[in-house]
Design a protein around this motif. Structure first.
Motif, PDB file in Angstrom:
ATOM      1  N   LEU A   1      20.576 -44.019   4.614  1.00 51.70           N
ATOM      2  CA  LEU A   1      19.636 -42.903   4.537  1.00 51.70           C
ATOM      3  C   LEU A   1      19.489 -42.225   5.897  1.00 51.70           C
ATOM      4  O   LEU A   1      19.486 -40.987   5.984  1.00 51.70           O
ATOM      5  N   GLU A   2      19.399 -43.014   6.941  1.00 50.89           N
ATOM      6  CA  GLU A   2      19.319 -42.442   8.286  1.00 50.89           C
ATOM      7  C   GLU A   2      20.571 -41.630   8.604  1.00 50.89           C
ATOM      8  O   GLU A   2      20.488 -40.533   9.165  1.00 50.89           O
ATOM      9  N   THR A   3      21.724 -42.141   8.208  1.00 50.95           N
ATOM     10  CA  THR A   3      22.986 -41.449   8.444  1.00 50.95           C
ATOM     11  C   THR A   3      23.046 -40.144   7.653  1.00 50.95           C
ATOM     12  O   THR A   3      23.477 -39.105   8.169  1.00 50.95           O
ATOM     13  N   ALA A   4      22.603 -40.185   6.409  1.00 45.60           N
ATOM     14  CA  ALA A   4      22.613 -38.982   5.581  1.00 45.60           C
ATOM     15  C   ALA A   4      21.669 -37.919   6.150  1.00 45.60           C
ATOM     16  O   ALA A   4      22.012 -36.730   6.184  1.00 45.60           O
TER      17      ALA A   4
ATOM     18  N   SER B   1      20.849 -39.363  -3.565  1.00 43.43           N
ATOM     19  CA  SER B   1      21.512 -40.543  -4.117  1.00 43.43           C
ATOM     20  C   SER B   1      21.035 -41.820  -3.423  1.00 43.43           C
ATOM     21  O   SER B   1      20.705 -42.810  -4.072  1.00 43.43           O
ATOM     22  N   VAL B   2      20.998 -41.782  -2.112  1.00 47.76           N
ATOM     23  CA  VAL B   2      20.574 -42.965  -1.357  1.00 47.76           C
ATOM     24  C   VAL B   2      19.091 -43.250  -1.611  1.00 47.76           C
ATOM     25  O   VAL B   2      18.687 -44.411  -1.718  1.00 47.76           O
ATOM     26  N   LEU B   3      18.280 -42.209  -1.749  1.00 49.24           N
ATOM     27  CA  LEU B   3      16.864 -42.416  -2.051  1.00 49.24           C
ATOM     28  C   LEU B   3      16.670 -43.082  -3.418  1.00 49.24           C
ATOM     29  O   LEU B   3      15.801 -43.943  -3.575  1.00 49.24           O
TER      30      LEU B   3
ATOM     31  N   GLU C   1       8.845 -37.260  -5.376  1.00 46.25           N
ATOM     32  CA  GLU C   1       9.366 -36.131  -4.625  1.00 46.25           C
ATOM     33  C   GLU C   1      10.104 -36.654  -3.409  1.00 46.25           C
ATOM     34  O   GLU C   1       9.625 -37.518  -2.700  1.00 46.25           O
ATOM     35  N   THR C   2      11.280 -36.139  -3.165  1.00 52.76           N
ATOM     36  CA  THR C   2      12.048 -36.547  -2.012  1.00 52.76           C
ATOM     37  C   THR C   2      11.864 -35.527  -0.911  1.00 52.76           C
ATOM     38  O   THR C   2      11.550 -34.361  -1.178  1.00 52.76           O
ATOM     39  N   PRO C   3      12.074 -35.922   0.324  1.00 52.79           N
ATOM     40  CA  PRO C   3      11.961 -34.965   1.412  1.00 52.79           C
ATOM     41  C   PRO C   3      12.937 -33.795   1.250  1.00 52.79           C
ATOM     42  O   PRO C   3      12.640 -32.680   1.633  1.00 52.79           O
ATOM     43  N   VAL C   4      14.074 -34.055   0.629  1.00 54.64           N
ATOM     44  CA  VAL C   4      15.065 -32.996   0.461  1.00 54.64           C
ATOM     45  C   VAL C   4      14.604 -31.978  -0.556  1.00 54.64           C
ATOM     46  O   VAL C   4      14.836 -30.784  -0.412  1.00 54.64           O
ATOM     47  N   THR C   5      13.896 -32.425  -1.609  1.00 56.17           N
ATOM     48  CA  THR C   5      13.429 -31.466  -2.613  1.00 56.17           C
ATOM     49  C   THR C   5      12.454 -30.487  -2.003  1.00 56.17           C
ATOM     50  O   THR C   5      12.377 -29.337  -2.438  1.00 56.17           O
TER      51      THR C   5
END
Length: 104
Positions: A40-43, A65-67, A96-100
């Motif tokens: 996740l850190e890498t992504a 995906s990783v989340l 909710e993901t940070p990316v959303t």
């Protein structure tokens, strides 16, 4: 006699170091969680470093995906009682993901 004593004490130390099935499962789960957190850190780092729209989309999918894997592993950890009470309830995981929030 000395050889027999060595074999006896060697056998005792091996018996004491045998992990139970639950401990093996716990260790594997914790290892998977560490790997997932690193992924996740890498992504996120990749997402932060790109400007090309196709690559941004790629990293959005990767982070999501990783989340999802992370949430799955956290539910497994809760089922094994590896988490403190406040974090063990599956409903406490945010949907909710940070990316959303980045994509609207």
């Amino acid at each position: 006699m000395v050889i027999n004593m060595k074999m006896y004490f060697s056998r005792i130390s091996q018996e004491n170091h045998t992990l139970s099935e639950k401990e093996i499962e716990r260790n594997a789960l914790l290892s998977d969680l560490k790997k997932t957190i690193k992924a996740l850190e890498t992504a996120y780092a990749g997402f932060d470093s790109v400007t090309e729209p196709d690559l941004i989309d790629c990293y959005i999918y990767e982070v999501n995906s990783v989340l999802k894997r992370y949430r799955f592993l956290m539910k497994q950890a809760a089922a094994l009682s590896l988490l403190p009470e406040e974090n063990s309830h599956p409903a406490s995981l945010s949907t909710e993901t940070p990316v959303t929030s980045l994509i609207g």
